[in-house]
Each structure stands twice: as C-alpha cells, then as structure tokens.
Scaffold this active site. Structure first.
Site, PDB file in Angstrom:
ATOM      1  CG  HIS A  54      -1.963  -1.039   1.194  1.00  9.02           C
ATOM      2  ND1 HIS A  54      -3.160  -0.886   1.840  1.00  9.02           N
ATOM      3  CD2 HIS A  54      -2.019  -2.255   0.583  1.00  9.02           C
ATOM      4  CE1 HIS A  54      -3.918  -1.944   1.638  1.00  9.02           C
ATOM      5  NE2 HIS A  54      -3.238  -2.798   0.886  1.00  9.02           N
ATOM      6  CD  GLU A  56      -1.549   4.651   3.444  1.00 16.07           C
ATOM      7  OE1 GLU A  56      -2.584   5.331   3.499  1.00 16.07           O
ATOM      8  OE2 GLU A  56      -1.455   3.646   2.704  1.00 16.07           O
ATOM      9  CB  SER A  79      -9.317   7.862   4.864  1.00 11.44           C
ATOM     10  OG  SER A  79      -9.462   7.357   6.171  1.00 11.44           O
ATOM     11  CB  CYS A  81      -7.003   0.436   4.381  1.00 11.18           C
ATOM     12  SG  CYS A  81      -5.324  -0.246   4.421  1.00 11.18           S
ATOM     13  CB  CYS A  84      -2.288   1.955   5.938  1.00  9.85           C
ATOM     14  SG  CYS A  84      -1.779   1.103   4.417  1.00  9.85           S
TER      15      CYS A  84
END
Length: 149
Positions: A54, A56, A79, A81, A84
């Site tokens: 991902h 992040e 935002s 998940c 993360c």
C-alpha cells in the site's frame, strides 16, 4: 515547518505515479516533525503483484529504520485502510495528514481516538483523482478495498 497542504504535494505526486503505472492512485510520504522527507511511495499492489504494498507501507519502507516514530508525520492522499492504520499505531507514528476521506473513510477516526494527531484536508485534487479512478476501474478499486465480485 511546511503546512499540511505543502506536505500533501509529495504524496499526490506519488499517487499520480501509481496511476501512470496502471496501478491504484494512492500516494504517501513520511516526514519528520520539521518537514524533512524521510520516505515516499505509492500503492504498488498491481505493479508488484503484491497485496501488501500500500502507499503508506511503501513510504514507510522507503524511509528506513528509526528508533522512534513519534515525531513523524504520515501523509497520505486517501484515508488509511485498517492495514495502514495498524502500521501507524504499531510504530507510534505521531501524526497523519489525509488528503481526502470522501471516496473512502478508513481508520483515521480510530487513529485520532488513540492519540494520533489527524488532519483531513478534503483536498479537491485528491477527491477528483480517486473519483475518476473508481468510476473507470471499479473492479480494481473493489479488489483493493476487499469487496468481492
């Protein structure tokens, strides 16, 4: 120190790279409290055929090791998940800047409830990028957020 909107520029550039590569347009960057860039990355699930990459996590990995993350800021175009958000809590990242939470409302409220400083910018460019992507690639978006066919 740079403003939250200034920090978001790096994450947005990463999201655009992901989109240009045929992936999911989510970008992130990790900064120290003074605004020094530590690492940047984007969602590479498609590019690497790896569901764990991902935005992040990519930025976090690219930042390298630190003894303490409390003075760092995770900036993300969307935002985070639960996966993360868990990363932020696991390593004690002190602040999160969210580009937008309209197209996906992840775990940022949970993070705030657990003492993480959270800023949601409601950035028009981030909203537009994700809105267009979701409309054009709903199957890929649903795969990313875990919605079955």
């Amino acid at each position: 120190m740079n403003s939250a909107a200034d920090l978001l520029v790096t994450a947005y550039e990463e999201a655009q790279l992901g989109l240009d590569e045929g992936g999911i347009p989510i970008g992130a960057a990790l900064f120290d409290r003074d605004g020094k860039l530590l690492g940047r990355g984007h969602n590479r699930r498609v590019q690497y055929d790896d569901p764990s990459v991902h935005a992040e996590t990519d930025a976090f990995r690219n930042a390298g090791r630190r003894r303490d993350y409390r003075d760092t800021i995770m900036v993300t175009t969307l935002s985070p998940c639960w996966y993360c958000s868990g990363l932020v809590r696991q390593f004690g990242i002190g602040a999160v800047v969210v580009g937008e939470a309209r197209t996906f409302h992840g775990g940022h409220d949970w993070l705030a409830a657990h003492g993480v400083s959270v800023t949601v910018l409601d950035d028009a460019a981030c909203i537009d990028m994700m809105t267009r992507f979701i409309a054009e690639r709903p199957e890929l978006w649903n795969e990313d957020i875990g919605v079955p066919e």
